[in-house]
Scaffold this motif. Structure first.
Motif, short mmCIF file in Angstrom:
data_model
loop_
_atom_site.label_atom_id
_atom_site.label_comp_id
_atom_site.label_asym_id
_atom_site.label_seq_id
_atom_site.Cartn_x
_atom_site.Cartn_y
_atom_site.Cartn_z
N HIS A 118 73.29 11.43 6.64
CA HIS A 118 74.10 12.49 6.80
C HIS A 118 74.84 12.39 7.93
O HIS A 118 74.45 11.78 9.10
CB HIS A 118 73.58 13.94 6.80
N LEU A 119 76.45 12.98 7.85
CA LEU A 119 77.06 13.08 9.19
C LEU A 119 76.89 14.27 9.79
O LEU A 119 77.29 15.41 9.49
CB LEU A 119 78.30 12.63 8.71
N SER A 120 76.21 14.30 10.98
CA SER A 120 76.03 15.66 11.59
C SER A 120 77.35 15.72 12.49
O SER A 120 77.92 14.85 13.16
CB SER A 120 75.15 15.75 12.50
N ALA A 122 80.53 16.18 11.92
CA ALA A 122 81.72 16.02 10.98
C ALA A 122 82.34 16.93 9.88
O ALA A 122 83.11 16.68 9.23
CB ALA A 122 81.94 14.64 10.53
N ASN A 123 81.51 17.87 9.69
CA ASN A 123 81.61 18.63 8.66
C ASN A 123 82.65 19.53 8.68
O ASN A 123 83.08 20.28 9.76
CB ASN A 123 80.38 19.75 8.51
N CYS A 139 86.55 17.16 -2.20
CA CYS A 139 86.75 16.34 -1.17
C CYS A 139 88.12 15.54 -1.46
O CYS A 139 89.07 15.37 -0.48
CB CYS A 139 85.61 15.18 -0.87
N CYS A 145 89.52 14.95 4.14
CA CYS A 145 88.40 14.83 3.91
C CYS A 145 87.98 13.18 3.55
O CYS A 145 88.76 12.96 2.50
CB CYS A 145 88.02 15.76 2.43
N ASP A 149 78.45 15.00 2.18
CA ASP A 149 76.99 15.08 2.32
C ASP A 149 76.46 15.86 1.02
O ASP A 149 77.20 17.14 1.00
CB ASP A 149 76.35 15.63 3.62
N SER A 158 78.55 19.42 1.67
CA SER A 158 79.44 19.26 2.89
C SER A 158 80.45 18.36 2.88
O SER A 158 80.19 17.02 2.64
CB SER A 158 78.35 19.02 4.02
N ASN A 160 83.06 15.83 4.85
CA ASN A 160 83.12 15.35 6.12
C ASN A 160 84.66 14.83 6.39
O ASN A 160 85.27 14.35 5.44
CB ASN A 160 82.34 14.16 6.34
N SER A 167 81.95 7.54 12.45
CA SER A 167 81.41 8.79 13.06
C SER A 167 80.64 8.33 14.50
O SER A 167 80.22 7.10 14.73
CB SER A 167 79.94 8.85 12.06
#
Length: 168
Positions: A118-120, A122-123, A139, A145, A149, A158, A160, A167
């Motif tokens: 997952h990309l933390s 970047a939501n 998205c 976008c 996730d 989510s 991103n 990232s």
């Protein structure tokens, strides 16, 4: 008479060249004095002008934006397959960031699954209780976008603004 014709052709050519130096605003938006330091890119090319960088981005199927840095002997053009948030850009008097303004620019992209990641940070938007297909469609229809996730047990989506490749 032949000399007048040659001069007239020269005037038309010069006028045409001046007009061609403009980057079409219906294709790109440019932010002068902004830059994004990254090593990720579709291409890194030395060019003679910002217009040449824009043309390079148009010619690349998955290019969505470019960062340009003026150097002594021209410009360094880095084409990107993502958009960069304005808040992530840094001030740089010698740099420019340009991005495609056409929402159809992402139509050549395909979804690929990257499991167990997952990309933390970047939501952009989080929605619960929607199917994966609806998450992807959301998205695709949301400006900036670039990935989703999706947490299957909770049907949590989510959106991103980055892909795994850029990232932090």
């Amino acid at each position: 008479m032949a000399a007048v014709r040659v001069i007239w052709l020269l005037v038309i050519t010069i006028a045409h060249e001046v007009r061609c130096e403009e980057i079409r605003s219906d294709l790109f938006s440019k932010m002068k004095g902004k830059f994004y330091p990254t090593n990720h890119s579709l291409s890194l090319t030395k060019v003679h002008s910002e217009l040449q960088c824009a043309s390079l981005c148009v010619s690349q199927k998955c290019c969505l934006s470019a960062v340009i840095r003026q150097e002594d002997d021209g410009y360094l053009c880095r084409t990107l397959d993502t958009f960069i948030f304005q808040s992530d850009l840094v001030d740089d008097a010698m740099g420019s960031y340009m991005y495609k303004t056409d929402l159809k620019a992402r139509s050549d992209f395909v979804w690929s699954a990257v499991n167990q990641t997952h990309l933390s940070g970047a939501n952009m938007l989080i929605k619960s209780g929607i199917p994966l297909a609806d998450c992807r469609n959301l998205c695709s229809n949301t400006t900036y976008c670039m990935s989703v996730d999706y947490y299957l047990p909770a049907s949590k989506c989510s959106l991103n603004g980055h892909t795994e490749a850029v990232s932090m």
